[in-house]
Design a protein around this motif. Sequence first.
Motif, PDB file in Angstrom:
ATOM      1  N   ASP A  12       7.013   9.091  -3.097  1.00 57.45           N
ATOM      2  CA  ASP A  12       6.947   9.667  -1.741  1.00 57.45           C
ATOM      3  C   ASP A  12       8.126   9.191  -0.893  1.00 57.45           C
ATOM      4  O   ASP A  12       8.733   9.963  -0.153  1.00 57.45           O
ATOM      5  CB  ASP A  12       5.627   9.275  -1.050  1.00 57.45           C
ATOM      6  N   GLU A  13       8.406   7.897  -1.013  1.00 53.87           N
ATOM      7  CA  GLU A  13       9.495   7.314  -0.225  1.00 53.87           C
ATOM      8  C   GLU A  13      10.845   7.941  -0.618  1.00 53.87           C
ATOM      9  O   GLU A  13      11.657   8.310   0.228  1.00 53.87           O
ATOM     10  CB  GLU A  13       9.523   5.787  -0.463  1.00 53.87           C
ATOM     11  N   ASP A  49       3.713   5.787  -4.257  1.00 50.99           N
ATOM     12  CA  ASP A  49       4.331   5.501  -2.949  1.00 50.99           C
ATOM     13  C   ASP A  49       5.860   5.518  -3.063  1.00 50.99           C
ATOM     14  O   ASP A  49       6.554   5.982  -2.153  1.00 50.99           O
ATOM     15  CB  ASP A  49       3.869   4.130  -2.423  1.00 50.99           C
ATOM     16  N   PRO A  80       8.062  -0.132  -2.674  1.00 49.46           N
ATOM     17  CA  PRO A  80       6.612   0.111  -2.589  1.00 49.46           C
ATOM     18  C   PRO A  80       5.855  -0.451  -3.798  1.00 49.46           C
ATOM     19  O   PRO A  80       6.430  -0.583  -4.885  1.00 49.46           O
ATOM     20  CB  PRO A  80       6.521   1.637  -2.547  1.00 49.46           C
TER      21      PRO A  80
END
Lengths: 273, 170
Positions: free
Chosen positions: A167-168, A164, A159
Amino acid sequence: MKINKYKKGKVIIEKDSPVKKLFYIQQGKITDTKNIFSSGSFFGLVSFFTELNVLNDYRVLENAVLYEYDCMDEIPEDILTFFIKSLSDMYVGFSYMSLVGRMPDPSFIISNYNDQKSSAAGGSKKDLLKELKGDGDLDDFIKALDFYINDNDEEVEIPQTFSDFKDEINKLLVEFNVSRFIAMMRGVIVKKSFPAENWYAFFSELFERSITLNDRALTLYIIYSSSFMLTDLEQINSLLRKHWEFLRFNGLNSWIDYVLRVHNNKLIVQVDD
Amino acid sequence: MNVERITSFGVRIDGMYIVANGIVLGVIYGFETNRLFRIFSTGDIIGLDKYYCNIGLIDYFGIGDFELDNLSDDEFKEKLKDKSFCKLFSESLKELFSELSSFSKEDEQIILYYNMKKLYQMSGSKRLGLPKKFVEETGIDRVMTELQTQGKVLLDKDVYIINRQSVTEN
């Protein structure tokens, strides 16, 4: 058993006096000027068993809470593991220091043992792993570690932002998609995708999650990764200290030492200091 | 004379052992020299080294006729709650740590000689010694040869045994 609290600087056992109790450090640090004993360990064991007087003062280095037992059979189940480990450290330390003048080093032992096997029977490092079979727990652990470090070639897209990426990673952990989790982490480590200031809080959170999952190999992988990504040695130290009891209990301290020595010798030397 | 390996250096060990009968030799491995560091006898516990980093760091060999009781890790912990076991274990640790403390000031020849003498005396009428093959394989042959040169041990039918005359003198 008694529980006593001691302030920094207090002498617990005076030089030239006998040790009448088994002292377990529940919290804090104790020193005999040569060694530092941390929480999760016993101190003064040799003098306790030999009935010989101690050669130095045992002094509180950091405010301490000590559990004090009159004899071995008073030690409760949850502390026995730490007692046996402390006894083992003392036994190995005394044997090796007294007779060959240095402590055994797990990484040396493994490579030396491997060399002996290689020269004797044309073996390789895999032979050592075969020898370790029979202990399912350790065998699984080594296989998992091998997977984390060597056997994962999955390509992933990293990301753009750290948020991000976090989160991933969280999503992959919830799904327990270990393969993709490792590929993602490795991609970021190799490319050094995000600035150093992002990493401490992230690793701290990951560390706690791996402990909650009680996954030894994942915990070790996170420590291993943090040694690459954290540039502040105090932060690495802080991570290790924060979860030291868990690491000791799971026998990870020697493996951590081994991994860090092999992969980042400079770091471990400074962390040891 | 039979010498049988009980545990291996660098390998995970299952549980612990109590010497139920006979004599066990402990060997440690240095960078330049190996040492026969201790003679264990009935009642001693062996294998405590494995808790240091989850693999055995000391090799143990039974010599002659010997018997071991195997204890799992959980059984060992259970035993540590028993007062009479703890008393025996404390005595065993007292002897172990006292010996190791005194070794730290001694030359390797003196330590090997002490252990050869202990082996000889503890084996009773069997008067055990160390087979030449074992001495060579464990790498303690250099120091043993020095003791032989000094007349403290003799090589008899491929077994190194203490020179009785040197025991009397000491």
